[in-house]
Write a protein that holds these residues in place. Structure first.
Motif, PDB file in Angstrom:
ATOM      1  N   THR A  13      48.237  46.999  28.959  1.00  0.00           N
ATOM      2  CA  THR A  13      48.497  48.420  28.738  1.00  0.00           C
ATOM      3  C   THR A  13      48.006  48.870  27.366  1.00  0.00           C
ATOM      4  N   ASN A  55      41.844  42.837  48.997  1.00  0.00           N
ATOM      5  CA  ASN A  55      42.969  43.695  48.632  1.00  0.00           C
ATOM      6  C   ASN A  55      43.270  44.760  49.669  1.00  0.00           C
ATOM      7  N   TRP A 105      37.870  46.006  34.767  1.00  0.00           N
ATOM      8  CA  TRP A 105      38.198  45.476  36.098  1.00  0.00           C
ATOM      9  C   TRP A 105      36.942  45.094  36.883  1.00  0.00           C
ATOM     10  N   THR A 141      44.794  54.214  42.048  1.00  0.00           N
ATOM     11  CA  THR A 141      45.214  54.578  40.691  1.00  0.00           C
ATOM     12  C   THR A 141      44.073  54.399  39.702  1.00  0.00           C
ATOM     13  N   LEU A 142      43.411  53.248  39.763  1.00  0.00           N
ATOM     14  CA  LEU A 142      42.323  52.969  38.827  1.00  0.00           C
ATOM     15  C   LEU A 142      41.156  53.933  39.028  1.00  0.00           C
ATOM     16  N   THR A 160      47.419  41.433  42.564  1.00  0.00           N
ATOM     17  CA  THR A 160      47.214  42.872  42.712  1.00  0.00           C
ATOM     18  C   THR A 160      46.733  43.479  41.406  1.00  0.00           C
ATOM     19  N   LEU A 161      47.443  43.205  40.323  1.00  0.00           N
ATOM     20  CA  LEU A 161      47.081  43.784  39.022  1.00  0.00           C
ATOM     21  C   LEU A 161      45.679  43.372  38.595  1.00  0.00           C
ATOM     22  N   ALA A 163      50.076  47.777  48.226  1.00  0.00           N
ATOM     23  CA  ALA A 163      49.977  47.666  46.770  1.00  0.00           C
ATOM     24  C   ALA A 163      48.520  47.650  46.314  1.00  0.00           C
ATOM     25  N   LEU A 173      43.301  42.583  40.673  1.00  0.00           N
ATOM     26  CA  LEU A 173      42.382  42.872  41.787  1.00  0.00           C
ATOM     27  C   LEU A 173      41.591  41.624  42.181  1.00  0.00           C
ATOM     28  N   TRP A 197      46.900  50.501  43.978  1.00  0.00           N
ATOM     29  CA  TRP A 197      46.400  50.145  42.657  1.00  0.00           C
ATOM     30  C   TRP A 197      44.936  50.541  42.492  1.00  0.00           C
TER      31      TRP A 197
END
Length: 412
Positions: A82, A229, A268, A247-248, A156-157, A240, A159, A244
């Motif tokens: 973050t 994913n 990413w 969101t990105l 998930t976070l 999820a 990817l 995600w």
């Protein structure tokens, strides 16, 4: 020192660097200490914790360890991701001379957090080892469900491949009938990418750089990650993954283009995948076996450690030669080894050989957050698989070792 037979030198070097083996003529081995021991002797005591943090090779005085909390690690890496992402976005929104180092350092730490999600917490959870043995007892029957949760959260976070896909691809890698053979999933990936037996080490290096900047490589890898994913994931993991990714991608409509490009897309996307490629190309001597690994000793030969530290310049250097050597060392550490340590090889991967070999020693490696320390404890306790002789100092050494194995392998 007198004349020493080659086989004596080899035997001595294989035992450990800096050993005090005495030879037939009464002389003593003068093989240099390994780079970590050298740093311990030559650098101030106050710097030793920093050297250990960078290199992931502890001294004998740093082997007392408090069990790491894997949940805290996930939270810490989430905070790192973050802060790094926000820093990069802010630096590119109001660009100045200070923006460049902030952007570069921020992207490295963001990639490092994502890779740690996959290669540390996700990897251990894929082995049902996210929690330590002591924590499993406290959690009772719930530990398995929580293990699955952190597997899917981590993948998930980052990817990366969803938990089921990741476990299915990774488990064969530990099978002695598959390990380092052309059927090993990681070796198979490198073959698919064009890393072929018979290519010279120099050709393999060139191919590495070519692949790292290849749109085809990045496009195919990105599609594979998207597919795992969104398409092959099941249940809440698919939801999820879709959420995600949305969101990105959606941040592109909120952030200025260049902020989104550097803080999200590059992190990413290409940088994550270059880190993955470097990891694959330095992990094991792929293709060094074309059939089952028959003995534990042969299996151990396929495992090594990767330490982000280089030998200090010789004390014998003087004047300009000394200044040049220290400048070169500093530049390599700052621009190569530190970025690799941050974004490619977390502490759990530096000691990756212990992950493969610890079970055969009957050593409890469930405290995987401190695996680099436990590896050294295993060495101090007798080192039954001679791990001390398979340590690479600097990423180039590890990659050369892997490329030499591929170069010498039988055609596939």
């Amino acid at each position: 020192m007198g004349e020493i037979l080659n086989q004596e030198v080899i035997a001595c070097a294989k035992k450990c660097a800096g050993c005090q083996v005495k030879f037939a003529d009464g002389a003593t081995c003068n093989i240099a200490k390994n780079p970590r021991e050298e740093a311990e002797d030559r650098l101030p005591k106050a710097l030793q914790p920093t050297v250990t943090a960078i290199s992931c090779k502890p001294t004998k005085d740093e082997l007392s360890v408090e069990e790491a909390d894997p949940v805290e690690r996930v939270v810490h890496k989430g905070m790192q991701l973050t802060v790094s992402t926000v820093s990069v976005a802010a630096a590119t929104t109001s660009f100045s001379a200070w923006s460049i180092p902030v952007v570069v350092i921020g992207m490295l730490f963001a990639v490092g957090a994502l890779r740690d999600f996959q290669l540390s917490s996700g990897h251990e959870a894929s082995h049902y080892g996210f929690f330590t043995n002591a924590q499993k007892k406290k959690l009772g029957r719930k530990w398995r469900k929580w293990n699955e949760f952190f597997l899917e959260l981590s993948t998930t976070l980052s990817l990366s491949a969803n938990g089921n896909d990741y476990r299915g691809e990774h488990q064969p890698h530990h099978d002695k009938n598959v390990f380092m053979t052309p059927d090993d999933p990681d070796a198979k990936l490198l073959l698919t990418l064009g890393f072929k037996p018979g290519m010279s080490v120099r050709q393999l290096w060139r191919h590495f750089f070519k692949t790292a900047f290849s749109p085809a490589y990045h496009g195919k890898y990105m599609w594979a990650r998207f597919r795992s994913n969104v398409i092959t994931a099941k249940g809440w993991r698919r939801v999820a993954g879709v959420a995600w990714i949305a969101t990105l991608v959606g941040l592109a409509g909120v952030l200025p283009f260049w902020s989104w490009f550097f803080a999200v897309f590059m992190v990413w996307g290409p940088l994550w995948q270059i880190s993955a490629l470097m990891q694959f190309c330095s992990e094991h001597p792929w293709l060094s076996h074309d059939g089952a690994v028959e003995t534990r000793e042969a299996y151990a030969e396929g495992c090594h450690a990767r330490f982000s530290w280089l030998p200090l310049p010789s004390k014998a250097l003087k004047g300009k030669d000394k200044a040049k050597a220290w400048f070169k060392w500093s530049a390599q550490m700052l621009f190569v080894e530190l970025p690799v340590r941050i974004a490619v090889v977390p502490n759990t991967l530096a000691a990756h050989d212990a992950h493969h070999l610890g079970v055969w020693c009957g050593y409890d490696l469930s405290d995987w957050g401190n695996s680099h320390i436990h590896r050294q404890i295993m060495i101090e306790q007798g080192d039954p698989f001679d791990m001390a002789s398979r340590e690479h100092w600097g990423i180039a050494s590890a990659m050369n070792h892997v490329f030499e194995a591929i170069s010498k392998a039988k055609p596939v």
